[in-house]
Write a protein that holds these residues in place. Structure first.
Motif, PDB file in Angstrom:
ATOM      1  N   PRO A   1      -4.054  -9.406 -13.252  1.00  0.00           N
ATOM      2  CA  PRO A   1      -3.550  -8.584 -12.135  1.00  0.00           C
ATOM      3  C   PRO A   1      -3.986  -9.131 -10.779  1.00  0.00           C
ATOM      4  O   PRO A   1      -5.092  -9.667 -10.653  1.00  0.00           O
ATOM      5  CB  PRO A   1      -4.193  -7.221 -12.398  1.00  0.00           C
TER       6      PRO A   1
ATOM      7  N   SER B   1      -1.055   3.724  -6.559  1.00  0.00           N
ATOM      8  CA  SER B   1       0.133   2.857  -6.553  1.00  0.00           C
ATOM      9  C   SER B   1      -0.092   1.576  -5.753  1.00  0.00           C
ATOM     10  O   SER B   1       0.740   0.685  -5.767  1.00  0.00           O
ATOM     11  CB  SER B   1       1.337   3.622  -6.001  1.00  0.00           C
TER      12      SER B   1
ATOM     13  N   TYR C   1      -2.287  -0.576  -6.413  1.00  0.00           N
ATOM     14  CA  TYR C   1      -2.926  -1.576  -7.279  1.00  0.00           C
ATOM     15  C   TYR C   1      -2.074  -1.867  -8.506  1.00  0.00           C
ATOM     16  O   TYR C   1      -1.250  -1.040  -8.908  1.00  0.00           O
ATOM     17  CB  TYR C   1      -4.311  -1.066  -7.721  1.00  0.00           C
ATOM     18  N   GLU C   2      -2.339  -3.025  -9.089  1.00  0.00           N
ATOM     19  CA  GLU C   2      -1.632  -3.368 -10.335  1.00  0.00           C
ATOM     20  C   GLU C   2      -2.396  -2.867 -11.549  1.00  0.00           C
ATOM     21  O   GLU C   2      -1.822  -2.644 -12.598  1.00  0.00           O
ATOM     22  CB  GLU C   2      -1.479  -4.894 -10.449  1.00  0.00           C
ATOM     23  N   LEU C   3      -3.729  -2.776 -11.382  1.00  0.00           N
ATOM     24  CA  LEU C   3      -4.540  -2.367 -12.533  1.00  0.00           C
ATOM     25  C   LEU C   3      -5.581  -1.343 -12.092  1.00  0.00           C
ATOM     26  O   LEU C   3      -6.293  -1.548 -11.106  1.00  0.00           O
ATOM     27  CB  LEU C   3      -5.259  -3.596 -13.125  1.00  0.00           C
TER      28      LEU C   3
ATOM     29  N   TYR D   1       1.484   0.540 -12.141  1.00  0.00           N
ATOM     30  CA  TYR D   1       0.169  -0.015 -12.471  1.00  0.00           C
ATOM     31  C   TYR D   1      -0.180   0.251 -13.939  1.00  0.00           C
ATOM     32  O   TYR D   1       0.383   1.144 -14.573  1.00  0.00           O
ATOM     33  CB  TYR D   1      -0.920   0.597 -11.582  1.00  0.00           C
ATOM     34  N   LYS D   2      -1.115  -0.555 -14.415  1.00  0.00           N
ATOM     35  CA  LYS D   2      -1.584  -0.361 -15.792  1.00  0.00           C
ATOM     36  C   LYS D   2      -2.943   0.330 -15.740  1.00  0.00           C
ATOM     37  O   LYS D   2      -3.710   0.144 -14.796  1.00  0.00           O
ATOM     38  CB  LYS D   2      -1.764  -1.705 -16.485  1.00  0.00           C
TER      39      LYS D   2
END
Ligand code: SF4
Length: 487
Positions: free
Chosen positions: A293, A378, A380-382, A408-409
């Motif tokens: 990420p 929202s 961040y990606e992770l 995101y995960k």
């Protein structure tokens, strides 16, 4: 003379030695954990509220144990006093067994006995408690119209002041307690004989040390067991471990001889012997976020589930977000963070790159957390966290996400480490962030997580400040763990 009480009777059913120790050597007991203390306090609060269902009663609680004989006598006198219709914590004694009953209500020429439980459903333990109470009441000659268990109604929604009649539900336990009377009588005799022994009964350590409750004499009984004994592993169930132990396989070396060297149990024993951790790296790396990420944040949510609903529109034990700490992986995450128009005050913006929000001083604001989390997560990606709960479920429940297909995960280190069979001697009976910190960094700056909740609900500014700082400290351990394992 040693008197049995409800708690010592229950203790004796679990282990005769625990009962004996409690009566004769209580100073050898382990310290209560913060979580146990919080649970005890919750029970007390609900019990006091339950009195309002039958108002106008006389409180018979003694101020100290020395008052018990006086309170027993007063309770018996009140039974024949037509002016007394309700008693709280009435004290009865029969056959050297003493009980306090939460509520006793005059019901024509009989009495209705009510025992209050601060939970949403009734368990076998509650019925066993009630059976002992009935045994004593019957022995004291109290004519009962019914014996009821009162517990929290999960369907009650608060709307204005608490409506205690709606907050509680009641269920009759009369058939059960009558049927169990002989069984209780036999146990009382057996346990009285235990307490009268000149020495502690000989009881080997075993599954009863953890079931149904963790015994608080483990520090004493287990002191001769080496700290690195295979009895502290978690891969095999307790029954199998103790069976091996008492069948002569009682050292790590002997246990390793009978195990497959590649088994999880064998790896755990090696970790115990070397005081290091074991992890199945192949599984761990297969779970690592792919692709890598670009932006990562660490989230620490502080949730509360008050037994008695505090806010209109909520039910008993309904979850609310009391606070969260969100720490971006990079320093610039803090710099780009604009001050929200409402919500956290400037002094709530924590140092470094960690954003902290809370509603400790006004729980009515808790839903502000939802909007803030929707917007901030929202970015961040992770999102990395460490929680025994399923964070996705929590976020769905509060509509912070609508489905799992968000941008995101979520990466829950707790679940990942469990899946990768992470083990360290500090973990013994469960993975907590505090124990993880000890395992990975050989430090134990953290504390039981329940402490943060106690501070956050303490109703004092020092507690609030401490809770905020602790949330950040915890989140740093989450960040360090992630970086340690995946960088
Ligand atoms: S630690 Fe185990 S053996 Fe010792 S008193 Fe408790 S339950 Fe009994």
């Amino acid at each position: 003379m040693h008197i049995l009480s409800k708690s010592t009777y229950i203790k004796g059913l679990q282990c005769e030695k625990a009962l004996y120790m409690q009566k004769k050597h209580p100073y050898l007991r382990d310290k209560l954990s913060i979580e146990q203390r919080a649970r005890f306090q919750r029970g007390t609060d609900v019990g006091v509220l339950a009195h309002e269902v039958f108002p106008g009663g006389i409180d018979m609680s003694p101020n100290s144990p020395s008052q018990f004989p006086k309170k027993v006598q007063e309770t018996m006198e009140n039974l024949s006093n037509p002016e007394v219709n309700v008693m709280y914590e009435a004290v009865f004694q029969h056959n050297d067994t003493l009980i306090m009953l939460d509520i006793l209500v005059r019901d024509g020429d009989r009495w209705l006995a009510v025992e209050v439980k601060s939970s949403l459903r009734l368990s076998d333990t509650y019925y066993n408690d009630a059976a002992l109470q009935y045994y004593v009441l019957h022995g004291c000659g109290v004519p009962l119209s019914d014996f009821r268990l009162m517990y929290l109604n999960g369907d009650y929604v608060k709307d204005g002041p608490i409506d205690v009649k709606q907050l509680f539900k009641m269920e009759s336990a009369m058939d059960y307690v009558v049927e169990r009377e002989d069984f209780v009588a036999q146990n009382v005799e057996r346990l009285k004989a235990v307490v009268a022994l000149p020495h502690s009964p000989v009881v080997n350590i075993g599954t009863q040390c953890h079931n149904p409750y963790p015994c608080d004499f483990q520090g004493h009984c287990w002191k001769l067991i080496p700290k690195n004994s295979f009895l502290f592993t978690t891969a095999m169930d307790d029954e199998a471990l103790f069976q091996s132990y008492f069948n002569g396989v009682n050292t790590n070396a002997k246990m390793l001889q009978v195990l497959d060297p590649d088994s999880e149990e064998a790896h755990q024993i090696e970790a115990l012997e070397t005081n290091s951790f074991y992890i199945d790296y192949k599984t761990l790396y297969s779970l690592a976020p792919q692709p890598k990420p670009k932006s990562v944040a660490f989230l620490n949510l502080l949730l509360d589930r008050p037994a008695v609903p505090e806010l209109d529109g909520t039910r008993p034990y309904e979850e609310m977000i009391l606070a969260f700490a969100l720490q971006g992986e990079h320093e610039q995450d803090a710099a780009i963070d604009p001050m929200p128009p409402t919500g956290p005050r400037r002094d709530d913006m924590a140092a470094e790159n960690c954003f902290v929000w809370d509603c400790f001083d006004d729980h009515n604001r808790w839903k502000e957390a939802i909007g803030l989390l929707i917007e901030r997560l929202s970015r961040y990606e992770l999102i990395v966290c460490f929680t025994p709960q399923n964070l996705t479920t929590t976020l769905l429940r509060h509509e912070i996400i609508q489905n799992q297909n968000v941008g995101y995960k979520i990466f829950n280190l707790y679940e990942v480490l469990q899946e990768a069979n992470f083990y360290h001697p500090a973990i013994k009976r469960g993975l907590t962030l505090q124990r993880l910190e000890t395992a990975l960094f050989d430090e134990a700056k953290l504390f039981e997580h329940s402490r943060i909740l106690l501070e956050a609900t303490s109703n004092d500014l020092i507690g609030y400040q401490q809770a905020r700082e602790d949330l950040i400290t915890e989140n740093k351990v989450v960040a360090n763990t992630y970086q340690h394992l995946f960088k």
